[in-house]
Design a protein around this motif. Structure first.
Motif, short mmCIF file in Angstrom:
data_model
loop_
_atom_site.label_atom_id
_atom_site.label_comp_id
_atom_site.label_asym_id
_atom_site.label_seq_id
_atom_site.Cartn_x
_atom_site.Cartn_y
_atom_site.Cartn_z
N GLU A 18 44.73 40.39 29.41
CA GLU A 18 43.32 40.26 30.09
C GLU A 18 43.55 39.25 31.33
N SER A 19 43.89 38.09 31.12
CA SER A 19 44.07 36.99 32.05
C SER A 19 44.97 37.64 33.21
N VAL A 20 46.05 38.28 32.80
CA VAL A 20 46.99 38.85 33.84
C VAL A 20 46.18 40.00 34.69
N LYS A 21 45.53 40.50 34.03
CA LYS A 21 44.96 41.58 34.63
C LYS A 21 43.72 41.15 35.69
N LEU A 22 42.98 39.91 35.26
CA LEU A 22 42.08 39.62 36.27
C LEU A 22 42.64 38.56 37.27
N ILE A 23 43.84 37.95 36.97
CA ILE A 23 44.23 37.15 38.22
C ILE A 23 44.93 38.04 39.17
N MET A 24 45.45 39.48 38.71
CA MET A 24 46.05 40.11 39.69
C MET A 24 45.17 40.78 40.55
N GLU A 25 43.81 41.19 40.02
CA GLU A 25 42.77 41.50 40.73
C GLU A 25 42.18 40.37 41.72
N LEU A 26 42.32 39.42 41.29
CA LEU A 26 41.64 38.16 42.07
C LEU A 26 42.50 37.73 43.17
N LYS A 27 43.75 37.56 43.04
CA LYS A 27 44.76 37.13 44.00
C LYS A 27 44.33 37.31 45.75
N ASP A 28 44.39 38.90 45.64
CA ASP A 28 44.14 39.24 47.13
C ASP A 28 42.66 39.07 47.74
N LYS A 29 41.77 39.27 46.75
CA LYS A 29 40.36 38.99 47.15
C LYS A 29 39.86 37.62 47.45
N VAL A 30 40.65 36.52 46.89
CA VAL A 30 40.42 35.23 47.39
C VAL A 30 41.50 34.72 48.42
N LYS A 31 42.31 35.34 48.82
CA LYS A 31 43.43 34.93 49.69
C LYS A 31 42.76 33.92 51.14
N ASP A 32 41.60 34.40 51.56
CA ASP A 32 41.10 33.94 52.67
C ASP A 32 40.07 32.91 52.54
N ALA A 33 39.95 32.28 51.27
CA ALA A 33 38.80 31.51 51.12
C ALA A 33 38.85 30.32 51.78
N ASN A 34 37.75 29.82 52.06
CA ASN A 34 37.34 28.53 52.88
C ASN A 34 37.49 27.02 51.96
N CYS A 35 37.64 27.53 50.69
CA CYS A 35 37.61 26.30 49.81
C CYS A 35 38.67 26.19 48.99
N GLU A 36 38.78 25.36 48.17
CA GLU A 36 39.74 25.32 47.16
C GLU A 36 39.50 26.23 46.02
N VAL A 37 40.55 27.11 45.42
CA VAL A 37 40.13 27.97 44.39
C VAL A 37 40.86 27.65 43.14
N VAL A 38 40.19 27.66 42.05
CA VAL A 38 40.66 27.07 41.13
C VAL A 38 40.18 27.94 39.75
N VAL A 39 41.15 28.47 38.72
CA VAL A 39 40.82 29.05 37.87
C VAL A 39 41.36 28.32 36.32
N CYS A 40 40.46 28.12 35.28
CA CYS A 40 40.70 27.58 34.15
C CYS A 40 40.69 28.46 32.98
N PRO A 41 41.94 29.11 32.76
CA PRO A 41 42.11 30.08 31.58
C PRO A 41 42.22 29.30 30.15
N THR A 42 42.56 30.22 29.13
CA THR A 42 42.76 29.45 27.96
C THR A 42 44.04 28.97 27.89
N PHE A 43 44.45 28.03 27.16
CA PHE A 43 45.85 27.45 26.81
C PHE A 43 47.04 28.72 26.91
N THR A 44 46.40 29.78 25.90
CA THR A 44 47.53 30.75 25.80
C THR A 44 47.89 31.59 27.09
N SER A 45 47.02 31.39 27.98
CA SER A 45 47.25 32.25 29.34
C SER A 45 47.67 31.69 30.45
N LEU A 46 47.59 30.02 30.21
CA LEU A 46 48.15 29.13 31.41
C LEU A 46 49.43 29.53 32.12
N ALA A 47 50.50 29.62 31.09
CA ALA A 47 51.88 30.01 31.76
C ALA A 47 52.07 31.26 32.58
#
Ligand SMILES: O=C[C@H](O)COP(=O)(O)O
Length: 248
Positions: A18-47
């Protein structure tokens, strides 16, 4: 000028798939952000998340860590392990850790010192309960948390920390603090940091608001004088909502 940060705390949500799915959806949508973008997944999804955000503007944080580098601490994760993976931030002192796992200011202080030693940026959470707010002790509570959590940390290092003001009554409840109420407390936090670490560091340190942040609330929050971003829980689990927040 303080660079804004919008961080998504996924809490105990999302399997690795589910983390892979979310990050894949997110990547493009936030690429022009004017701020620092941070995501904090669970330990098992970090790598996996870290691999997928390579060469993007998304940074990764952990939700907790132990203060020791290694040892007989079953079930814990050390700063060295996070650092080797490529994690940049670590949320510490979240009210859910304080409430459900009985983390006190002493322990949080050790974790912050350890994170800084290992060049991880702590996102230190502070905030009052509803009862404390209603009995008028919000400022006292926050003052004590800051003094104890930052005890013995040299002023220069405090500048590297990000603070998140999270009124506990606003977390996951849908009840957002008004932007001006949040700003008032955040201003107070900045004043306290000035007392602890000096004027310059108080002006420099980034202080976020957290508690039921949504796409519909972020503009007004970010328009306040002292709010430098948001720590987003529930709304960070949906790519459309989180990207709308990030692109406020
Ligand atoms: O770390 C995030 C906060 O606890 C806020 O969570 P929430 O946006 O679901 O209220």
């Amino acid at each position: 000028m303080r660079k804004a940060i919008i961080a998504g705390n996924w809490k105990m949500h999302n399997t690795p798939k589910e983390s892979v799915k979310l990050i894949m959806e997110l990547k493009d949508k936030v690429k022009d952000a004017n701020c620092e973008v941070v995501v904090c997944p669970t330990f098992t999804s970090l790598a996996q998340v870290l691999t997928l955000v390579e060469n993007t503007n998304i940074k990764v944080g952990a939700q907790n860590m132990h203060y020791e580098e290694s040892g007989a601490y079953t079930g814990e994760i050390s700063p060295v392990m996070l650092k080797e993976l490529g994690v940049k931030y670590v949320i510490l002192g979240h009210s859910e850790r304080r409430q459900y796992f009985h983390e006190g200011d002493d322990l949080i202080n050790k974790k912050i010192k350890s994170a800084l030693t290992h060049e991880l940026i702590p996102i230190l959470c502070v905030g009052e309960t509803l009862e404390e707010r209603e009995s008028g002790v919000t400022f006292e509570k926050i003052k004590t948390q800051l003094e104890e959590d930052l005890h013995g940390i040299e002023a220069g290092k405090i500048a590297d920390i990000v603070i998140a003001y999270e009124p506990i009554w606003a977390i996951g409840t849908g009840k957002t603090a008004t932007a001006s109420d949040a700003n008032e407390v955040i201003k107070y936090i900045r004043e306290q940091i000035k007392k602890i670490a000096g004027e310059e560091i108080g002006d420099k340190i980034r202080i976020l608001y957290g508690g039921s942040v949504k796409a519909s609330t972020i503009k007004e929050q970010m328009a306040q004088s002292d709010i430098d971003g948001a720590l987003v829980g529930g709304a960070s689990l949906k790519a459309d909502e989180f990207s709308a927040i990030v692109n406020f």
